[in-house]
Enzyme design. Structure first.
Site, PDB file in Angstrom:
ATOM      1  N   GLU A 189     -10.093   0.155  24.929  1.00  0.00           N
ATOM      2  CA  GLU A 189     -10.783   1.259  24.943  1.00  0.00           C
ATOM      3  C   GLU A 189     -11.973   1.273  25.472  1.00  0.00           C
ATOM      4  O   GLU A 189     -12.368   2.048  26.252  1.00  0.00           O
ATOM      5  CB  GLU A 189     -11.021   1.806  23.521  1.00  0.00           C
ATOM      6  CG  GLU A 189      -9.745   2.048  22.767  1.00  0.00           C
ATOM      7  CD  GLU A 189      -9.065   3.583  23.168  1.00  0.00           C
ATOM      8  OE1 GLU A 189      -9.842   4.427  23.669  1.00  0.00           O
ATOM      9  OE2 GLU A 189      -7.637   3.653  23.157  1.00  0.00           O
TER      10      GLU A 189
ATOM     11  N   SER B 113      17.130  12.862 -38.533  1.00  0.00           N
ATOM     12  CA  SER B 113      16.757  11.838 -39.465  1.00  0.00           C
ATOM     13  C   SER B 113      15.487  11.193 -39.285  1.00  0.00           C
ATOM     14  O   SER B 113      15.092  10.431 -39.962  1.00  0.00           O
ATOM     15  CB  SER B 113      17.875  11.144 -39.956  1.00  0.00           C
ATOM     16  OG  SER B 113      18.869  11.828 -40.468  1.00  0.00           O
TER      17      SER B 113
END
Length: 819
Positions: free
Chosen positions: A90, A484
């Site tokens: 770059e 239960s």
């Protein structure tokens, strides 16, 4: 000659005037454009959009939420060879220029003059940083001029290292990856500092064209770009000859990697996301929050496996529902297309699709989506009798063709082969054999939640068979009847109201005439039998319905509903009639486990929680849980207002202390009674765990629509629920002890491994007395079959069974009418 001198003079004057005009124009342009330039000093306080990450208690990644995958890095964390690769790609003079590259700009100016547009741009890394943070992506002179001005200002405000760091954390690098660390994770599944020079060069080639140069989407162009960057690095003497040749020869290894999820806990992750979104909104996905849950990764993995194994066992013992899809003979000829279809069908957890390609007498051969073939022998397929209903299956298979055809799409799972009966089990040094087993995606569902009863921390949670297949969380969202499973709370209310474990309650027929219940309600025990006077302890571990109803009737529905608030149940959500004793309330497994935690911890109220702490993107703790915690010899101290004196013998804690909800004696008695559920009652299967500190209770609703098991020791409380999302019978042979308890056992076997036993000791005020099991009174001297029972000192029997005669025999046969 004179003409030439005049011409030169005029040209010089024109040139000077041009310079003056150019300078003036440049100054005016600078004044015009710089007036509204953004403040570059804001770059010092940049907060990158970073996803939400959720972790287990031992800091393993559970989930990641956010559109942008990003993990910011500091300049010091960036490998030097990546710096070199990006400079080569770059901006090779980045550390030398003042923010603009005169040569590059001159090249761009020539392009503008000759073509009318800017193609190469001439941008430095600093200029790209300015564009990425402050400007649009349009290619105009105006934007380029503003870019130059901003670059000059940035160079005055920030160091080169700061600029580089901001740039590499900001840039988009394809596949939702922002920043170089995210790109390393996405393409290579590694951190940046673990990549080779070739891989670093590949990432350095992405900023120019993240899509066109992408190693996944366009590997050929990506390879060309990588090799060009390597060549630039070599020509700039950033790598030597050997490094260049080796890097250039390296094969392309990039492939898509997801977030490195270490713990499968998607239901708890969604609970975190949903809970925090109400507070943070969309910022939750961008501010880089790190959430640490209470989930323990090893227990979560165990919970996942236990629930999936239990649900698969249920579905396999009820028969084979047939193939998911069928390929024709013509389709079977195109193996490439077959494999594509199997890939689209996809896995559900580790259950993968396969197509039957050959049948033998006692085996089938299948084609997997990987292209490999596997043979499933008789032991792996012979369960596949035809499913007809929850209570009925087809005939026993005699050959593979009874259940399968070539072209069937079936499901297979890799499992450890069971040792054959006539062979020795594998030794510790031998690896257990793995075989492919026929299975199917369960239609039945389930949930498991496990908490630390001493502070409410959720250590594992599974809300269904597979989150991605069905996101409905049965632990927090499935409102079902507990059956239960509610009885221990009713019995605890009885113990707190003067009953003892030896109190006799008549297990006899009863008819209720109550407008709130069905006309002439005739409740029954599951066995359809009645057993006469029954001690409270025995009634609990044998889960006698008629006894539970009579207990509730004696202590009063209103009193009991009010007492059940001690376990975290909202009284306006409980039925205010006798059906409460049989579990007709609507509850989630989360609510049930909260109540059972109070039974486990000695009677203290706790609130389940799952977020331990939250950190911001800088690692600062912005939230830390302070759950009410059990600490018997502690005094709470506010860190901001410490007391002058701490009483001797007390520990100091900055955590709030849990409030006692059940008196200590009742809490001990119910724990002890529930231990018998496992030792001699409906939970006997759990004896396989060979522990003496376990207590629990099964639960099954009418028509076997819900199956439960909740159980605990002093340090861990776990609830399991199994049922269909749309309530229907599980089958007449399915109960809490057959459908839910095996899952609980598989989980607790691992969760409690190497953990010392932790049964409570009798507290002060509890005595042990030998009783006659038929009457609950004092046993006669030398009486055979006498039992030890625990009582409060004031409630212990003083009368001998022989003295009571037949007065305690009750009325086991007569039906009682109650209006």
């Amino acid at each position: 000659m004179r003409v030439i001198k005049k011409l030169f003079k005029y040209l010089a004057i024109l040139g000077f005037v041009g310079v003056i005009i150019g300078a003036a124009a440049g100054f005016l342009a600078y004044k015009h454009f710089s007036a509204d330039l953004p403040e570059v000093s804001t770059l010092r306080d940049v907060k990158f959009q970073t996803p939400l990450r959720i972790y287990s208690a031992d800091e393993k990644l559970i989930a990641e939420y956010g559109e942008k995958k990003r993990t910011p890095v500091t300049y010091d964390q960036i490998p030097p060879q990546f710096v070199n690769a990006l400079l080569a790609a770059e901006d090779s003079r980045f550390f030398e220029h003042m923010g603009i590259d005169i040569k590059g700009l001159a090249r761009a100016a020539v392009q503008l003059a000759t073509t009318g547009s800017i193609k190469s741009g001439g941008s430095t890394i600093t200029m790209q940083l300015a564009k990425n943070f402050f400007l649009t992506r349009e290619r105009t002179f105006t934007r380029k001029f503003r870019e130059i001005l901003l670059a000059l200002r940035i160079e005055q405000e920030l160091s080169k290292e700061d600029i580089f760091e901001l740039y590499v954390n900001k840039i988009y690098l394809g596949h939702r990856s922002y920043g170089i660390q995210a790109a390393a994770n996405t393409y290579y599944g590694e951190n940046l500092d673990q990549l080779s020079i070739a891989q670093l060069a590949m990432i350095a080639g992405l900023p120019k064209a993240p899509s066109a140069n992408n190693p996944i989407s366009n590997p050929d162009r990506a390879l060309t770009r990588r090799n060009w960057i390597l060549g630039r690095m070599h020509s700039l003497s950033l790598i030597n000859d050997q490094e260049y040749e080796e890097a250039r020869a390296e094969e392309l290894t990039a492939k898509r990697h997801g977030a490195d999820i270490e713990v499968d806990a998607q239901y708890i992750a969604e609970m975190v996301r949903s809970d925090l979104y109400e507070k943070y909104g969309d910022d939750l996905y961008t501010e880089g929050y790190r959430v640490f849950t209470t989930v323990k990764s090893d227990l979560q993995a165990t919970a996942n496996a236990a629930l999936q194994t239990g649900l698969l066992s249920y579905t396999e013992r009820h028969g084979y529902r047939g193939p998911e899809k069928q390929f024709t003979d013509a389709e079977l000829q195109d193996e490439e297309q077959l494999l594509k279809t199997l890939v689209k069908i996809g896995n559900v957890s580790d259950i993968e699709p396969a197509v039957v390609v050959a049948l033998q007498e006692k085996s089938i051969e299948v084609l997997r989506k990987s292209g490999e073939r596997a043979t499933l022998n008789w032991d792996q397929i012979n369960w596949a009798r035809e499913y007809k209903s929850a209570n009925r299956m087809g005939s026993t298979l005699k050959k593979a063709a009874d259940a399968f055809n070539v072209g069937d799409v079936v499901r297979i799972q890799l499992r450890t082969a069971e040792a054959e009966k006539d062979k020795k089990k594998p030794t510790d040094t031998e690896q257990p054999q793995q075989v492919w087993h026929l299975t199917q995606i369960p239609e039945v569902q389930g949930g498991l939640i496990s908490v630390n009863p001493n502070d409410g921390a959720i250590v594992s949670l599974v809300g269904g068979f597979n989150f991605h297949h069905n996101k409905f969380n049965r632990v927090t969202q499935a409102i079902r009847q507990p059956g239960s499973n509610i009885k221990p709370f009713i019995y605890t209310a009885a113990l707190a109201n003067g009953f003892t474990p030896a109190t006799l309650i008549n297990d006899a027929p009863v008819v209720f005439h109550d407008d709130q219940l069905e006309a002439n309600w005739r409740p029954e025990n599951y066995s359809k039998k009645f057993y006469g006077p029954t001690r409270l302890r025995e009634a609990l571990y044998k889960s006698r319905n008629l006894v539970s109803i009579r207990i509730l009737r004696q202590i009063g529905v209103s009193n009991t509903v009010q007492y059940l608030e001690n376990f975290g149940f909202a009284k306006d959500k409980l039925p205010h009639n006798l059906s409460l004793s049989l579990g007709s309330a609507d509850m989630t497994p989360l609510q049930v486990v909260r109540g059972y935690a109070t039974l486990a911890n000695g009677g203290y109220g706790i609130e389940p929680y799952f977020i331990q702490r939250i950190e911001d993107s800088e690692g600062n703790v912005i939230f830390e849980a302070k759950p009410a915690t059990i600490c018997k010899n502690c005094q709470y101290v506010d860190p901001e207002q410490p007391p002058a004196v701490i009483p001797q013998g007390l520990q100091v804690t900055n955590l709030p202390l849990a409030e006692r909800k059940v008196d200590e004696q009742s809490a001990y008695l119910i724990y002890n009674m529930m231990q018998d559920v496992i030792k001699r009652g409906t939970g006997r299967r759990a004896l396989v765990l060979q522990r003496n500190d376990l207590a629990g209770k099964t639960g099954t609703t009418n028509d076997q629509k819900d199956a439960w098991f909740s159980g605990f020791n002093r340090n861990l409380t776990t609830t399991v629920w199994v049922g269909f999302d749309q309530p229907e019978t599980l089958g007449r042979r399915e109960f809490g002890g057959t459908a839910a308890l095996p899952i609980w056992i598989d989980y607790m076997r691992v969760a409690l491994k190497d953990q010392p036993e932790s049964a409570p000791l009798p507290p002060e005020g509890i005595v042990s007395v030998k009783i006659d099991p038929k009457t609950g009174l004092l046993a006669n001297p030398g009486q055979k079959g006498a039992l030890f029972e625990y009582f409060r000192e004031d409630d212990a029997p003083t009368e001998m069974a022989a003295q009571a005669g037949s007065s305690q025999s009750g009325n086991g046969g007569a039906t009682e009418d109650i209006f």
